[in-house]
Design an enzyme around this catalytic site. Structure first.
Site, PDB file in Angstrom:
ATOM      1  N   ARG A 285      -6.733  -2.048 -22.554  1.00 48.15           N
ATOM      2  CA  ARG A 285      -7.418  -3.233 -22.057  1.00 48.15           C
ATOM      3  C   ARG A 285      -8.926  -3.115 -22.278  1.00 48.15           C
ATOM      4  O   ARG A 285      -9.449  -2.048 -22.591  1.00 48.15           O
ATOM      5  CB  ARG A 285      -7.119  -3.436 -20.563  1.00 48.15           C
TER       6      ARG A 285
ATOM      7  N   LYS B 280     -10.643   0.170 -15.975  1.00 51.70           N
ATOM      8  CA  LYS B 280     -10.230   1.314 -15.166  1.00 51.70           C
ATOM      9  C   LYS B 280     -11.444   2.025 -14.587  1.00 51.70           C
ATOM     10  O   LYS B 280     -12.580   1.837 -15.014  1.00 51.70           O
ATOM     11  CB  LYS B 280      -9.407   2.294 -16.000  1.00 51.70           C
TER      12      LYS B 280
ATOM     13  N   TYR C  72     -12.041  -1.755 -11.570  1.00 47.49           N
ATOM     14  CA  TYR C  72     -11.128  -1.140 -10.606  1.00 47.49           C
ATOM     15  C   TYR C  72     -11.614   0.266 -10.299  1.00 47.49           C
ATOM     16  O   TYR C  72     -12.034   1.007 -11.213  1.00 47.49           O
ATOM     17  CB  TYR C  72      -9.699  -1.061 -11.176  1.00 47.49           C
TER      18      TYR C  72
ATOM     19  N   HIS D  40     -10.163   2.280  -7.010  1.00 49.34           N
ATOM     20  CA  HIS D  40      -9.090   3.006  -6.319  1.00 49.34           C
ATOM     21  C   HIS D  40      -9.605   4.354  -5.797  1.00 49.34           C
ATOM     22  O   HIS D  40      -9.130   5.426  -6.190  1.00 49.34           O
ATOM     23  CB  HIS D  40      -7.886   3.199  -7.243  1.00 49.34           C
TER      24      HIS D  40
ATOM     25  N   GLU E  59     -10.280  -4.315  -6.718  1.00 55.23           N
ATOM     26  CA  GLU E  59      -9.084  -4.318  -5.866  1.00 55.23           C
ATOM     27  C   GLU E  59      -9.362  -4.644  -4.405  1.00 55.23           C
ATOM     28  O   GLU E  59      -8.422  -4.842  -3.630  1.00 55.23           O
ATOM     29  CB  GLU E  59      -8.336  -2.986  -5.966  1.00 55.23           C
TER      30      GLU E  59
ATOM     31  N   SER F  95      -1.111  -6.880 -10.378  1.00 54.93           N
ATOM     32  CA  SER F  95       0.072  -6.625  -9.558  1.00 54.93           C
ATOM     33  C   SER F  95       1.264  -7.404 -10.095  1.00 54.93           C
ATOM     34  O   SER F  95       2.395  -6.912 -10.096  1.00 54.93           O
ATOM     35  CB  SER F  95      -0.199  -7.016  -8.102  1.00 54.93           C
TER      36      SER F  95
ATOM     37  N   ASP G 145      10.630  -5.100   3.757  1.00 56.62           N
ATOM     38  CA  ASP G 145       9.263  -5.350   4.191  1.00 56.62           C
ATOM     39  C   ASP G 145       9.237  -5.347   5.716  1.00 56.62           C
ATOM     40  O   ASP G 145      10.279  -5.546   6.360  1.00 56.62           O
ATOM     41  CB  ASP G 145       8.744  -6.689   3.649  1.00 56.62           C
TER      42      ASP G 145
ATOM     43  N   SER H 219      12.030  -3.276   7.055  1.00 55.45           N
ATOM     44  CA  SER H 219      11.770  -1.908   6.617  1.00 55.45           C
ATOM     45  C   SER H 219      11.495  -0.990   7.807  1.00 55.45           C
ATOM     46  O   SER H 219      10.352  -0.809   8.212  1.00 55.45           O
ATOM     47  CB  SER H 219      10.583  -1.878   5.638  1.00 55.45           C
TER      48      SER H 219
ATOM     49  N   LEU I 207       1.205  -1.640  -0.502  1.00 61.37           N
ATOM     50  CA  LEU I 207      -0.250  -1.684  -0.637  1.00 61.37           C
ATOM     51  C   LEU I 207      -0.900  -1.845   0.725  1.00 61.37           C
ATOM     52  O   LEU I 207      -0.546  -2.733   1.500  1.00 61.37           O
ATOM     53  CB  LEU I 207      -0.687  -2.849  -1.536  1.00 61.37           C
TER      54      LEU I 207
ATOM     55  N   ILE J 228       0.963   4.189  -7.289  1.00 63.08           N
ATOM     56  CA  ILE J 228       0.396   5.478  -7.668  1.00 63.08           C
ATOM     57  C   ILE J 228      -1.124   5.428  -7.790  1.00 63.08           C
ATOM     58  O   ILE J 228      -1.808   6.438  -7.569  1.00 63.08           O
ATOM     59  CB  ILE J 228       1.055   6.001  -8.973  1.00 63.08           C
ATOM     60  N   ASP J 229      -1.705   4.263  -8.129  1.00 65.32           N
ATOM     61  CA  ASP J 229      -3.167   4.144  -8.176  1.00 65.32           C
ATOM     62  C   ASP J 229      -3.803   4.473  -6.837  1.00 65.32           C
ATOM     63  O   ASP J 229      -4.951   4.911  -6.774  1.00 65.32           O
ATOM     64  CB  ASP J 229      -3.578   2.725  -8.588  1.00 65.32           C
TER      65      ASP J 229
ATOM     66  N   ALA K 179      -0.169   5.466 -13.982  1.00 71.38           N
ATOM     67  CA  ALA K 179      -1.228   4.916 -13.132  1.00 71.38           C
ATOM     68  C   ALA K 179      -1.916   3.692 -13.727  1.00 71.38           C
ATOM     69  O   ALA K 179      -2.710   3.058 -13.038  1.00 71.38           O
ATOM     70  CB  ALA K 179      -2.265   6.002 -12.843  1.00 71.38           C
ATOM     71  N   ASN K 180      -1.646   3.377 -14.961  1.00 72.56           N
ATOM     72  CA  ASN K 180      -2.231   2.159 -15.552  1.00 72.56           C
ATOM     73  C   ASN K 180      -1.152   1.390 -16.316  1.00 72.56           C
ATOM     74  O   ASN K 180      -1.282   1.106 -17.502  1.00 72.56           O
ATOM     75  CB  ASN K 180      -3.427   2.490 -16.448  1.00 72.56           C
TER      76      ASN K 180
END
Length: 371
Positions: A15, A75, A94, A96, A118, A134, A198, A220, A240, A269-270, A299-300
């Site tokens: 990207r 990233k 981003y 994270h 994010e 997402s 959820d 959940s 998240l 995982i991010d 992770a990406n």
């Protein structure tokens, strides 16, 4: 303002922070745009397209970091990039940070103004700059999971949608937000047996109304989660907590209850991952096996579909980039509380509470940092 975008150097990241169309918008507003040569190759945007849009092509990232007032990326900056950041320079990408103390420490030391896609918010309490990625990651999770289920990749040898006379795979989606919804949509469309978990009754009601009989919903709690994980062929981790580390919902002990060759795809995982046995992988080596369970923890993920992802991302990041460039970062953040929520590190201070709490660092309110 001088705005720069560089070629992404993270493993298999194709990207780019700005498309030629975004460059055209920035230059139309009177800003100078620097683009590292080859930055757009991964989306089929060659240097000539950027030049036609008004950008100046620059040979190295170092020259852009040394010259640009705002760096627009995709990233989080890698160590070599973090070393080039300057005090007062704007980093818009981003980040994270919650599971990444090394990056956070380097950004603090740089004294740069670091705005994380994010954590930028909207009027509805959503995360509009995270949402398109997402959506991509949720849809890709099913593609990746279906591939990992193949015997050649260590999986059970189960076709996600089955065939007439043979039951489809069971898919458990943990989290009913944007990632979970898109994953469930794809899995149900392929004919899988889908269950979404959820904790929000409102989310469960909305999902139930949308999917009707095409997917099941469950509250959940520990018992329901353990039962669904044990029964699943494919588990999608789609949890998240904005800006914070993801909770570890699937323990190592739970893996021993699963079918051998079942697959876990950790889209969280991010933010550190929501499976206890998760660690970040790359597109070059996307999976590993623990206790007979295949883990996919790239992770990406959206980087694999770079053109779709870049254009979807620019659709939502460009308006804020224009605002920052037009007004300057202080005025842009003072007049827009949603953009202010994106400020994670500023002039040596952590300005996002969840990051400070996760890493045990001092916290300064973003409004105070802007002054």
């Amino acid at each position: 303002m001088i705005v720069g975008t560089v070629r992404e150097i993270k493993n298999h990241e194709y990207r780019v922070g700005l498309t030629p169309e975004s460059v055209h918008e920035l230059t139309a507003h009177g800003h100078d745009v620097l683009v590292e040569t080859g930055a757009g190759e991964g989306i089929g945007a060659h240097d000539a397209l950027y030049e036609k849009a008004g950008a100046r092509i620059v040979a190295t990232a170092a020259e852009i970091f040394a010259t640009a007032q705002m760096i627009v990326k995709v990233k989080e900056p890698q160590p070599a990039e973090r070393a080039m950041l300057r005090p007062g320079q704007i980093l818009y990408t981003y980040l994270h940070l919650a599971p990444d103390p090394d990056q956070t420490r380097d950004l603090i030391a740089s004294r740069a103004v670091c705005i994380a896609y994010e954590t930028v918010t909207d009027d509805h309490g959503g995360l509009p700059l995270l949402k398109p990625m997402s959506q991509v990651a949720g849809r890709m999770a099913i593609q990746a999971g279906a591939t990992a289920l193949e015997k050649a990749h260590g999986g059970r040898g189960v076709l996600l949608g089955g065939v007439p006379g043979v039951l489809p795979a069971k898919v458990a989606v943990i989290g009913g937000g944007v990632v979970g919804f898109n994953a469930a949509q794809m899995a149900a469309g392929l004919g899988a047996d889908v269950t979404i978990l959820d904790r929000s009754p409102e989310v469960l009601e909305r999902l139930g109304m949308y999917f009707e009989a095409r997917a099941k919903t469950r509250f959940s709690n520990r018992a329901n989660l353990a039962e669904c994980v044990a029964d699943a062929d494919l588990v999608i981790g789609a949890v998240l907590i904005p800006g914070a580390a993801a909770p570890k919902l699937v323990s190592a002990d739970m893996l021993r209850t699963m079918k051998k060759g079942a697959v876990l795809v950790d889209v969280a995982i991010d933010q550190g991952g929501c499976f206890e046995t998760s660690h970040a992988t790359t597109h070059a080596d996307p999976t590993y096996i623990v206790d007979g369970i295949v883990h996919y923890c790239v992770a990406n993920m959206p980087g694999a579909v770079a053109r779709t992802s870049t254009y979807a991302l620019n659709n939502v990041t460009l308006p804020h980039a224009l605002r920052i460039a037009d007004l300057g970062w202080k005025a842009a953040l003072r007049t827009d509380p949603h953009l202010l929520a994106g400020l994670n590190v500023c002039d040596g201070n952590v300005t996002y509470c969840a990051v400070a709490e996760a890493l045990g660092l001092d916290y300064m309110q973003a409004a105070e940092a802007v002054g």
